[in-house]
Scaffold this active site. Structure first.
Site, PDB file in Angstrom:
ATOM      1  N   ASP A 168      42.846  63.490 126.832  1.00  0.00           N
ATOM      2  CA  ASP A 168      42.076  64.623 126.324  1.00  0.00           C
ATOM      3  C   ASP A 168      41.310  64.308 125.044  1.00  0.00           C
ATOM      4  O   ASP A 168      40.921  65.207 124.305  1.00  0.00           O
ATOM      5  CB  ASP A 168      42.981  65.845 126.107  1.00  0.00           C
ATOM      6  CG  ASP A 168      42.196  67.151 126.130  1.00  0.00           C
ATOM      7  OD1 ASP A 168      41.171  67.204 126.824  1.00  0.00           O
ATOM      8  OD2 ASP A 168      42.608  68.105 125.452  1.00  0.00           O
ATOM      9  N   ASP A 206      40.294  65.199 133.739  1.00  0.00           N
ATOM     10  CA  ASP A 206      39.389  64.887 132.627  1.00  0.00           C
ATOM     11  C   ASP A 206      39.235  63.406 132.332  1.00  0.00           C
ATOM     12  O   ASP A 206      38.322  63.023 131.592  1.00  0.00           O
ATOM     13  CB  ASP A 206      39.819  65.567 131.320  1.00  0.00           C
ATOM     14  CG  ASP A 206      39.636  67.061 131.344  1.00  0.00           C
ATOM     15  OD1 ASP A 206      38.958  67.556 132.246  1.00  0.00           O
ATOM     16  OD2 ASP A 206      40.180  67.732 130.462  1.00  0.00           O
ATOM     17  N   ASP A 415      44.831  77.430 127.994  1.00  0.00           N
ATOM     18  CA  ASP A 415      43.979  76.255 127.896  1.00  0.00           C
ATOM     19  C   ASP A 415      44.129  75.565 126.547  1.00  0.00           C
ATOM     20  O   ASP A 415      43.728  74.409 126.393  1.00  0.00           O
ATOM     21  CB  ASP A 415      42.511  76.646 128.066  1.00  0.00           C
ATOM     22  CG  ASP A 415      42.190  77.110 129.470  1.00  0.00           C
ATOM     23  OD1 ASP A 415      42.716  76.521 130.421  1.00  0.00           O
ATOM     24  OD2 ASP A 415      41.404  78.071 129.623  1.00  0.00           O
TER      25      ASP A 415
END
Length: 443
Positions: A168, A206, A415
């Site tokens: 991330d 991601d 989130d």
């Protein structure tokens, strides 16, 4: 190319139906649909490419590990949205529903406390298959427990492998394995936990799109695609595993040729396809158009779409609460806000606090009532207001390239610490209720 998911999924459910009775059939019409699905996919020519996996994206979402439940005050439940709870999707879904997930526990808690209407609305999440995110330092036990439960139920679990080094890019869901060797060992442990049982694995949300966007630091960037290819190989060595490499979402990487090249280097040809819209909100038609273009660049690779929260699409710019003339729906408390209420060690025994608050499976009780974590009105992908559940998980997608609509992001899990939410991956019952009660405008 490994086993096609349509073929071995259909075969698995048929074997379960024959050996264990009609309760494993998946609902009225499910067997006929699966037979047609398996036949259709057998007739397709073999693909030379596979799919990629994306996940949360900076337009995506956060670490989705179910650690607990947090409730913030919200208005009573609203009428159920048309089309979200249709029985047809249940009949065509081979996927496992976690019986003790946070939504299911919240439903039981609210029923006990007389919040029957809210509980009924939240059942729209509790009764649907959602992915289980593997983020433990050693994922073997979690993978084994989940796949064994699903196997006994005659269903197939969806797992998310989420532990890539420099995960991330240091944002809300930062972390991951300390280096390449630890990551390969981690993936091997997860695969060992699955064993010979069935599972669909969405690989590293991601990770590819962040690599393509340039946010991954130098040394990690140099090895990332190789690590993803290694993970594909490790999981595909298990006979019942389908793997989808996460490829971000339509609002992230606009250079589709660059992304397709990254997918190739990450092993999509060995995988079963790629995943799109993980933890994001793009509508299914928009995602499908993007996915079909990527597929054309990858020799017809198949893909799956996360529809967990895309019923109303992304947050429009003119609705973003961060705009100065549009205040946040969850105003921040003063800087001197008191610490979390009810903090207590429970020695691993599940218990509940009296404030409707909060109930976690990691041995702690925490309440965020009256507390804001992070700043309200943050990025439009982070816990945006006014969103809705999308199409429930199903293999009846209406597209020859889309293998399934899945709920990869677990609706109701944060989130990230924005808009008054708890940290990434923590259960937020207020937001879950809003998602489940909203009427989709189109998906």
């Amino acid at each position: 190319m490994g086993n096609r998911p349509g073929r071995h999924t259909a075969g698995f459910l048929e074997r379960q139906r024959r050996s264990s009775g009609p309760q494993h059939g998946g609902g009225a019409g499910g067997g006929a649909h699966r037979d047609r699905l398996a036949g259709r996919r057998r007739d397709r020519p073999p693909r030379r490419a596979a799919r990629t996996s994306h996940g949360l994206m900076r337009g995506g979402a956060a670490l989705l590990v179910c650690t607990g439940m947090v409730w913030l005050p919200v208005a009573g439940g609203r009428a159920l949205a048309d089309g979200v709870g249709d029985e047809g999707s249940k009949a065509t879904s081979p996927f496992w529903v976690e019986p003790s997930g946070p939504a299911a526990r919240q439903v039981r808690l609210w029923k006990e406390r007389g919040r029957e209407q809210d509980a009924a609305v939240l059942e729209r999440i509790a009764e649907r298959p959602t992915a289980v995110w593997l983020t433990d330092q050693d994922p073997k036990d979690q993978a084994e427990q989940v796949t064994r439960q699903a196997d006994r139920a005659g269903r197939i679990p969806v797992l998310v492998a989420y532990n890539i080094p420099h995960r991330d890019c240091g944002q809300y869901s930062s972390g991951g394995a300390p280096d390449a060797a630890h990551y390969r060992a981690w993936a091997a442990r997860a695969a060992a936990g699955i064993g010979t049982r069935q599972a669909w694995v969405v690989l590293e949300p991601d990770a590819l799109a962040q690599w393509a966007s340039g946010c991954v630091p130098g040394a990690a960037a140099a090895e990332r695609l190789m690590l993803l290819a290694d993970a594909v190989r490790i999981f595909k060595a298990q006979p019942g595993v389908s793997v989808y490499l996460d490829a971000g979402n339509p609002g992230w990487i606009t250079d589709e040729k660059h992304l397709a090249d990254a997918l190739r280097q990450a092993g999509v040809a060995r995988a079963d396809g790629f995943a799109l819209n993980v933890s994001n909100f793009h509508t299914t038609p928009v995602t499908r158009a993007y996915g079909d273009r990527l597929s054309a660049l990858l020799d017809g690779a198949h893909y799956v779409v996360d529809t967990s929260r895309n019923g109303n699409g992304p947050l429009p710019a003119d609705k973003d609460p961060k705009a100065p003339d549009n205040p946040s729906p969850v105003p921040p408390p003063p800087p001197s806000a008191p610490p979390a209420q009810g903090q207590a060690v429970r020695n691993g025994v599940e218990s509940e606090e009296e404030d409707d608050g909060v109930f976690m499976a990691d041995g702690w009780v925490r309440s965020v009532i009256g507390r804001t974590v992070g700043r309200a009105g943050d990025e439009p992908w982070c816990n945006p207001p006014g969103r809705a559940l999308g199409t429930p998980p199903t293999t009846a997608t209406g597209s020859p390239l889309i293998d399934a609509f899945l709920w990869i992001k677990r609706p109701g899990e944060s989130d990230g610490a924005c808009r008054g939410a708890p940290p990434a991956g923590h259960w937020w019952a207020d937001y879950a209720l809003q998602l489940a009660g909203a009427t989709p405008t189109g998906h």
